[in-house]
Design a protein around this motif. Structure first.
Motif, PDB file in Angstrom:
ATOM      1  N   ALA A 120     -31.264   1.262 -24.077  1.00 50.02           N
ATOM      2  CA  ALA A 120     -29.883   1.595 -23.713  1.00 50.02           C
ATOM      3  C   ALA A 120     -29.390   2.779 -24.519  1.00 50.02           C
ATOM      4  N   ASP A 121     -28.561   3.609 -23.903  1.00 53.52           N
ATOM      5  CA  ASP A 121     -28.088   4.838 -24.546  1.00 53.52           C
ATOM      6  C   ASP A 121     -27.418   4.587 -25.887  1.00 53.52           C
ATOM      7  N   ASP A 122     -26.670   3.486 -26.012  1.00 53.21           N
ATOM      8  CA  ASP A 122     -25.896   3.262 -27.230  1.00 53.21           C
ATOM      9  C   ASP A 122     -26.632   2.440 -28.280  1.00 53.21           C
ATOM     10  N   MET A 123     -27.917   2.182 -28.048  1.00 54.05           N
ATOM     11  CA  MET A 123     -28.713   1.467 -29.050  1.00 54.05           C
ATOM     12  C   MET A 123     -29.361   2.456 -30.005  1.00 54.05           C
ATOM     13  N   PRO A 124     -29.573   2.067 -31.261  1.00 57.68           N
ATOM     14  CA  PRO A 124     -30.160   3.007 -32.212  1.00 57.68           C
ATOM     15  C   PRO A 124     -31.582   3.385 -31.820  1.00 57.68           C
ATOM     16  N   ALA A 125     -31.901   4.681 -31.915  1.00 57.98           N
ATOM     17  CA  ALA A 125     -33.274   5.129 -31.696  1.00 57.98           C
ATOM     18  C   ALA A 125     -34.147   4.531 -32.783  1.00 57.98           C
ATOM     19  N   MET A 126     -35.312   4.044 -32.396  1.00 54.67           N
ATOM     20  CA  MET A 126     -36.169   3.375 -33.367  1.00 54.67           C
ATOM     21  C   MET A 126     -37.621   3.758 -33.108  1.00 54.67           C
ATOM     22  N   ARG A 127     -38.501   3.306 -33.993  1.00 54.88           N
ATOM     23  CA  ARG A 127     -39.931   3.601 -33.931  1.00 54.88           C
ATOM     24  C   ARG A 127     -40.209   5.103 -34.017  1.00 54.88           C
ATOM     25  N   LEU A 128     -39.345   5.822 -34.703  1.00 53.88           N
ATOM     26  CA  LEU A 128     -39.570   7.252 -34.887  1.00 53.88           C
ATOM     27  C   LEU A 128     -40.515   7.486 -36.055  1.00 53.88           C
ATOM     28  N   LEU A 129     -41.387   8.451 -35.916  1.00 55.40           N
ATOM     29  CA  LEU A 129     -42.153   8.931 -37.054  1.00 55.40           C
ATOM     30  C   LEU A 129     -41.264   9.821 -37.905  1.00 55.40           C
ATOM     31  N   TRP A 130     -41.672  10.034 -39.151  1.00 54.52           N
ATOM     32  CA  TRP A 130     -40.885  10.885 -40.044  1.00 54.52           C
ATOM     33  C   TRP A 130     -40.744  12.295 -39.463  1.00 54.52           C
ATOM     34  N   LYS A 131     -41.809  12.846 -38.921  1.00 57.18           N
ATOM     35  CA  LYS A 131     -41.737  14.215 -38.408  1.00 57.18           C
ATOM     36  C   LYS A 131     -40.790  14.315 -37.225  1.00 57.18           C
ATOM     37  N   GLU A 132     -40.638  13.238 -36.461  1.00 60.02           N
ATOM     38  CA  GLU A 132     -39.714  13.244 -35.335  1.00 60.02           C
ATOM     39  C   GLU A 132     -38.266  13.216 -35.830  1.00 60.02           C
ATOM     40  N   ALA A 133     -38.011  12.383 -36.836  1.00 60.98           N
ATOM     41  CA  ALA A 133     -36.677  12.308 -37.414  1.00 60.98           C
ATOM     42  C   ALA A 133     -36.285  13.639 -38.056  1.00 60.98           C
ATOM     43  N   LYS A 134     -37.213  14.233 -38.795  1.00 54.82           N
ATOM     44  CA  LYS A 134     -36.947  15.523 -39.448  1.00 54.82           C
ATOM     45  C   LYS A 134     -36.696  16.607 -38.410  1.00 54.82           C
ATOM     46  N   ALA A 135     -37.462  16.600 -37.329  1.00 54.92           N
ATOM     47  CA  ALA A 135     -37.296  17.612 -36.287  1.00 54.92           C
ATOM     48  C   ALA A 135     -35.927  17.518 -35.632  1.00 54.92           C
ATOM     49  N   TYR A 136     -35.414  16.306 -35.474  1.00 56.84           N
ATOM     50  CA  TYR A 136     -34.085  16.148 -34.868  1.00 56.84           C
ATOM     51  C   TYR A 136     -33.007  16.768 -35.752  1.00 56.84           C
ATOM     52  N   CYS A 137     -33.017  16.460 -37.050  1.00 57.92           N
ATOM     53  CA  CYS A 137     -32.007  17.018 -37.947  1.00 57.92           C
ATOM     54  C   CYS A 137     -32.146  18.538 -38.046  1.00 57.92           C
ATOM     55  N   ASP A 138     -33.374  19.040 -38.089  1.00 57.45           N
ATOM     56  CA  ASP A 138     -33.588  20.490 -38.139  1.00 57.45           C
ATOM     57  C   ASP A 138     -33.042  21.159 -36.885  1.00 57.45           C
ATOM     58  N   TRP A 139     -33.204  20.519 -35.736  1.00 59.13           N
ATOM     59  CA  TRP A 139     -32.702  21.060 -34.472  1.00 59.13           C
ATOM     60  C   TRP A 139     -31.179  21.185 -34.496  1.00 59.13           C
ATOM     61  N   LEU A 140     -30.498  20.165 -35.021  1.00 63.28           N
ATOM     62  CA  LEU A 140     -29.048  20.257 -35.156  1.00 63.28           C
ATOM     63  C   LEU A 140     -28.657  21.435 -36.046  1.00 63.28           C
ATOM     64  N   GLY A 141     -29.449  21.669 -37.090  1.00 62.99           N
ATOM     65  CA  GLY A 141     -29.176  22.804 -37.960  1.00 62.99           C
ATOM     66  C   GLY A 141     -29.300  24.133 -37.236  1.00 62.99           C
ATOM     67  N   LYS A 142     -30.306  24.259 -36.364  1.00 61.86           N
ATOM     68  CA  LYS A 142     -30.484  25.496 -35.599  1.00 61.86           C
ATOM     69  C   LYS A 142     -29.341  25.689 -34.610  1.00 61.86           C
ATOM     70  N   LEU A 143     -28.901  24.615 -33.981  1.00 62.95           N
ATOM     71  CA  LEU A 143     -27.829  24.715 -32.994  1.00 62.95           C
ATOM     72  C   LEU A 143     -26.502  25.105 -33.626  1.00 62.95           C
ATOM     73  N   THR A 144     -26.238  24.621 -34.819  1.00 64.43           N
ATOM     74  CA  THR A 144     -24.922  24.774 -35.433  1.00 64.43           C
ATOM     75  C   THR A 144     -24.863  25.802 -36.556  1.00 64.43           C
ATOM     76  N   GLU A 145     -26.019  26.270 -37.009  1.00 64.32           N
ATOM     77  CA  GLU A 145     -26.104  27.132 -38.184  1.00 64.32           C
ATOM     78  C   GLU A 145     -25.495  26.472 -39.424  1.00 64.32           C
ATOM     79  N   LEU A 146     -25.606  25.164 -39.491  1.00 64.98           N
ATOM     80  CA  LEU A 146     -25.176  24.392 -40.652  1.00 64.98           C
ATOM     81  C   LEU A 146     -26.408  23.770 -41.304  1.00 64.98           C
ATOM     82  N   PRO A 147     -26.357  23.495 -42.613  1.00 66.63           N
ATOM     83  CA  PRO A 147     -27.526  22.973 -43.330  1.00 66.63           C
ATOM     84  C   PRO A 147     -27.770  21.484 -43.078  1.00 66.63           C
ATOM     85  N   PHE A 148     -28.068  21.144 -41.825  1.00 65.66           N
ATOM     86  CA  PHE A 148     -28.449  19.781 -41.477  1.00 65.66           C
ATOM     87  C   PHE A 148     -29.823  19.466 -42.047  1.00 65.66           C
ATOM     88  N   ASP A 149     -30.029  18.205 -42.407  1.00 64.14           N
ATOM     89  CA  ASP A 149     -31.333  17.769 -42.892  1.00 64.14           C
ATOM     90  C   ASP A 149     -31.343  16.249 -42.906  1.00 64.14           C
TER      91      ASP A 149
END
Length: 302
Positions: A120-149
């Motif tokens: 379901a859309d509102d359930m927490p994403a789970m079973r992520l590998l570390w590289k997947e989690a890191k890639a998501y935060c890095d992507w937000l940083g690229k979109l916003t030009e803010l130091p996401f991590d």
């Protein structure tokens, strides 16, 4: 809490991705779902004022005896840590957010498949590998030009413990509540009450901790930035520790889908992306690990 966020001109930042782009523009931030994701994320970043605290298993004194707070002994070395101020996402990233990320990012790994309830859309994403989690935060940083991590382990623990207080649970009070109003009822692993079943909840089912952060206990555990070393606490620097320089595992914190001993705020664990079974998205060995991001700055996010 942050003021309502209005999208600014810097969102015209062009990010060229090889697939998943709008047919009329390579600027991903012009797509309505990405605009909505960015606004939702920035509207829900919680300011965490920096400071010093004693990191590690501080213990609880009952009847004159010191009782452990966490399951394992790798956090027994209590040490002083001083952090700069930062912002932390008030929620665990959910499936809606991760699916938008997947849509606009060509990735060479397969994110896990869930059953109907977990997906379901509102359930927490789970079973992520570390590289997947890191890639998501890095992507937000690229979109916003803010130091996401990803948060560092110290940032995560400091925030979970309501600014480094000696709080064993990340609830609205910082302590255990037998009524179940502050967090899911806790079950011991192996009991006959269904503790082996994963219990996930939408982000706002239970009240946040005193900083306004939801589900820093229960639900899924969360990846942090640090590489794992069993003795790292013994040589960690005081100011803004970043974890060891090398290793084959990363730290995950908190969570546990209802298991009592892993629902305390400062539970520490580790997992490597290449452990047997983890690369198969259908294998439960991936574990219930999710993500929430931070922004490493103290200035307002606008």
């Amino acid at each position: 809490m942050l003021k309502k966020y209005t999208l600014l001109p810097w969102l015209s930042l062009t990010i060229v991705l090889s697939t998943g782009c709008n047919a009329e523009s390579d600027d991903v931030t012009q797509n309505e779902d990405v605009k909505k994701l960015i606004k939702h994320t920035l509207d829900n970043m919680v300011f965490v004022k920096g400071g010093s605290f004693m990191m590690g298993d501080f213990g609880i004194i009952q009847n004159g005896q010191r009782l452990r707070v966490t399951r394992y002994k790798d956090d027994d070395y209590v040490h002083k840590v001083t952090l700069d101020s930062f912002y932390m996402y008030k929620y665990e990233v959910n499936n809606w957010e991760i699916n938008i990320f997947k849509k606009y990012n060509p990735i060479d790994w397969e994110l896990p498949k869930y059953n109907k309830a977990e997906a379901a859309d509102d359930m927490p994403a789970m079973r992520l590998l570390w590289k997947e989690a890191k890639a998501y935060c890095d992507w937000l940083g690229k979109l916003t030009e803010l130091p996401f991590d990803l948060p560092t382990e110290a940032q995560w623990e400091y925030a979970a413990r309501n600014g480094g207080k000696e709080h064993p649970y990340s609830t609205a009070t910082g302590f255990f509540d037998k009524t179940g109003k502050l967090h899911p009822p806790l079950k011991m692993h192996g009991s006959d009450t269904g503790s082996s079943k994963t219990r996930l909840y939408v982000n706002e089912k239970y009240p946040p901790n005193q900083l306004g952060l939801y589900n820093m206990m229960g639900n899924v555990s969360e990846w942090v930035k640090d590489i794992y070393a069993v003795d790292y606490y013994e040589y960690s620097p005081e100011h803004n520790p970043q974890g060891p320089e090398s290793g084959d595992k990363h730290v995950r914190r908190g969570g546990g889908a209802g298991f009592e001993l892993s629902n305390v705020t400062i539970t520490r664990g580790a997992q490597g992306d290449n452990e047997p079974g983890l690369l198969d998205p259908n294998k439960p060995a991936r574990g219930g690990v999710g993500v929430r991001c931070v922004v490493n700055q103290s200035n307002p996010l606008q």
